[in-house]
Design a protein around this motif. Structure first.
Motif, short mmCIF file in Angstrom:
data_model
loop_
_atom_site.label_atom_id
_atom_site.label_comp_id
_atom_site.label_asym_id
_atom_site.label_seq_id
_atom_site.Cartn_x
_atom_site.Cartn_y
_atom_site.Cartn_z
N VAL A 246 7.44 -13.51 5.99
CA VAL A 246 8.48 -12.03 7.01
C VAL A 246 6.84 -11.12 7.70
N GLN A 247 6.00 -11.15 6.14
CA GLN A 247 4.93 -10.95 7.01
C GLN A 247 3.88 -11.14 7.75
N LEU A 248 3.82 -12.80 7.52
CA LEU A 248 2.73 -13.13 8.63
C LEU A 248 3.37 -13.43 9.95
N GLY A 277 -7.17 -13.70 -0.88
CA GLY A 277 -6.54 -14.18 -1.67
C GLY A 277 -6.10 -15.70 -2.37
N VAL A 278 -6.86 -16.53 -1.56
CA VAL A 278 -6.82 -18.14 -1.87
C VAL A 278 -8.28 -17.98 -3.10
N ALA A 279 -9.28 -16.59 -3.46
CA ALA A 279 -9.65 -17.55 -3.99
C ALA A 279 -9.63 -17.49 -5.42
N THR A 280 -7.75 -16.71 -5.80
CA THR A 280 -8.05 -16.17 -7.05
C THR A 280 -7.04 -17.98 -7.85
N ALA A 306 5.09 -5.67 -4.90
CA ALA A 306 4.15 -4.64 -5.15
C ALA A 306 2.95 -4.07 -3.57
N GLY A 307 3.19 -5.69 -3.46
CA GLY A 307 2.79 -5.64 -1.99
C GLY A 307 3.24 -5.09 -0.47
N TRP A 308 4.47 -5.40 -0.91
CA TRP A 308 5.11 -4.58 0.63
C TRP A 308 5.24 -3.24 0.07
N LEU A 309 4.75 -2.44 -0.89
CA LEU A 309 5.03 -1.19 -1.18
C LEU A 309 3.39 -0.53 -0.64
N LEU A 310 2.25 -1.48 -0.92
CA LEU A 310 1.26 -1.34 -0.49
C LEU A 310 0.83 -1.02 0.81
N LEU A 311 2.60 -2.60 1.40
CA LEU A 311 1.55 -2.20 3.24
C LEU A 311 2.33 -1.18 4.02
N SER A 316 -0.35 2.43 10.08
CA SER A 316 -0.95 3.45 10.48
C SER A 316 -2.30 3.62 9.69
N SER A 317 -2.51 2.98 8.65
CA SER A 317 -4.21 2.51 8.19
C SER A 317 -4.61 1.04 7.93
N LEU A 318 -5.79 0.85 7.63
CA LEU A 318 -5.64 -0.66 8.25
C LEU A 318 -6.63 -0.91 6.74
N VAL A 319 -7.01 0.55 6.05
CA VAL A 319 -7.52 -0.04 4.46
C VAL A 319 -5.98 -0.79 3.49
N TRP A 320 -5.31 0.14 3.76
CA TRP A 320 -4.15 -0.65 3.14
C TRP A 320 -3.11 -2.28 3.29
N LEU A 321 -3.30 -2.06 4.94
CA LEU A 321 -2.76 -3.17 5.82
C LEU A 321 -3.77 -4.38 5.07
N VAL A 322 -5.26 -4.32 4.72
CA VAL A 322 -6.32 -5.17 4.24
C VAL A 322 -5.62 -5.27 2.45
N VAL A 323 -5.71 -4.30 1.75
CA VAL A 323 -5.43 -4.37 0.72
C VAL A 323 -4.56 -4.96 0.38
N GLY A 324 -2.68 -5.03 0.73
CA GLY A 324 -1.68 -5.19 0.74
C GLY A 324 -1.76 -6.60 1.35
N VAL A 325 -2.35 -7.54 2.54
CA VAL A 325 -2.48 -8.49 2.75
C VAL A 325 -3.02 -9.53 1.67
N VAL A 326 -3.86 -8.98 1.05
CA VAL A 326 -4.51 -9.56 0.29
C VAL A 326 -4.15 -9.45 -1.26
N ALA A 327 -3.32 -8.74 -1.48
CA ALA A 327 -1.68 -8.21 -2.78
C ALA A 327 -0.89 -9.99 -2.81
#
Length: 429
Positions: A246-248, A277-280, A306-311, A316-327
């Protein structure tokens, strides 16, 4: 041979003795990881090339877009029809044959003079590219139980990175030359991989040689009915991949519109964030080898939710987008690797059929998530997409919680404990 159920008590003489360390040589694992990554990458080449293909072949964008669907359909067929063969034929020979076929079909795609030939080449390439899913259970068979999660995780990281990097590399090669160069390059690399795998892959004895092909396919379906753990883990992983998909899928819509307004090239490059994320995977795999598969799965499903809460504020925020995608990438690897650790221990003599059943359910989940995302985006944009993805993640978490509760109450607990015990006998978690 008659179509008889598989016996859970059957011994599993399907592997050669593992190396003294309990794990295949690093050089062999690296070859297997690179080979699987290249194998699946051909299924993603077309995504940034559709406009170029449409203009060059003089076909409509609708027909060009079918290339992506054709690849998904071909891969699904390969999972069902070809991967189970690894339980009845020499896996090295099957792997080399499928890699050689992939090289040939990539060449057919590269030389395609018309749209229908392009579609046929795409379907056949995707069908043969499931050779990667023959390599993964082969790697599991080469490792001792205490090293299996790390071995499988290392090889699977090749598949995951292949999918992530293929779009970026494809776009770059097409910009420097043309879209056909992408497929010609992939064909040559796959031919090289086929030669290397023929040279270095070990031969493994099969435990069910003589099982006729229709009975082989039927037994793959029966495994889902016979193995409760396989059913649960397949559903749990499918729900998690559905949430991730869904995210992708919706990410492209989000980044193409204001306030981002990114180009297709920039959107493709953003996909590289998922590499973090793959690095984990090594950490997740190490915990799985220590018998913590159940805990890792629970953490992964919780992190996906939790990642969806971050997303949610990512509109409107690239920072939250990056954090959410990594999570979410880390969450997906946690659930996938821990589930594979468990299901690969169920029936060593039927490991390819277990993988076929598991991965087929997994990709059905992903395709369902993509379809749902496209439909929901049209009605509710980003907030409703987040609600959909979070809902799927919560369902997967609840399924894990039910599994854990059954273990605590003794309902199905012994079955699960035995599966995890075979996966990592040194310590149950």
């Amino acid at each position: 041979m008659t179509n008889q159920p598989l016996s859970p008590a059957r011994p599993a003489p399907d592997t050669s003795p593992p190396p003294a360390s309990g794990r295949p040589r690093r050089s062999l694992l690296t070859l297997m990881a690179v080979a699987t990554g290249l194998s699946v990458s051909g299924n993603y080449f077309a995504q940034p090339l559709l406009e170029l293909v449409s203009r060059d072949l003089g076909i409509g964008t609708g027909l060009a877009a079918l290339v992506v669907t054709a690849g998904q359909a071909g891969y699904a067929l390969g999972l069902i029809l070809l991967v189970p063969l690894g339980d009845v034929v020499d896996r090295r020979r099957l792997t080399v044959g499928l890699f050689t076929a992939t090289a040939l079909f990539l060449a057919v795609t590269a030389a395609a003079p018309t749209g229908p030939v392009l579609l046929a080449g795409t379907v056949l390439t995707a069908l043969a590219s499931t050779g990667a899913q023959v390599v993964v259970p082969l790697a599991a068979s080469l490792a001792s139980p205490a090293e299996r999660a790390r071995t499988v995780g290392f090889v699977m990281s090749g598949i995951l990175l292949g999918g992530l990097l293929a779009r970026t590399v494809s776009g770059g090669l097409a910009s420097a030359a043309d879209w056909r160069t992408v497929y010609w390059t992939g064909s040559v690399l796959m031919a090289v991989m086929a030669v290397l795998l023929h040279r270095f892959l070990p031969r493994l004895r099969t435990a069910t040689a003589g099982l006729r092909y229709p009975a082989l396919l039927a037994s793959t379906v029966r495994l889902l009915g016979q193995e409760r753990v396989l059913r649960r883990r397949s559903l749990l992983a499918a729900l998690t991949f559905s949430s991730y998909s869904v995210q992708l899928t919706s990410l492209t819509f989000l980044l193409a519109r204001p306030p981002y307004g990114w180009s297709e090239a920039a959107i493709g490059l953003f996909g590289l964030v998922g590499v973090v994320g793959v690095a984990t995977t090594p950490l997740v795999a190490r915990l799985g080898d220590r018998g913590r598969a159940r805990a890792v799965t629970g953490a992964g499903t919780a992190l996906m939710a939790a990642g969806w809460l971050l997303l949610l504020p990512a509109g409107s925020s690239l920072v939250w987008l990056v954090v959410g995608v990594v999570a979410m990438n880390a969450a997906l690897q946690s659930v996938l690797n821990s589930s594979q650790t468990v299901v690969y221990a169920l029936r060593p003599e039927a490991r390819n059929r277990v993988n076929s059943a598991f991965m087929t359910c997994y990709f059905i989940g992903g395709a369902t998530g993509s379809a749902l995302a496209s439909a929901v985006w049209a009605y509710g944009s980003w907030p409703m997409v987040c609600a959909l993805g979070a809902g799927l993640a919560v369902v997967s978490f609840l399924l894990w919680a039910r599994e854990t509760a059954d273990g605590a109450s003794g309902t199905g607990g012994r079955e699960y404990a035995e599966a995890v015990g075979r996966a990592a006998p040194s310590r149950l978690g």
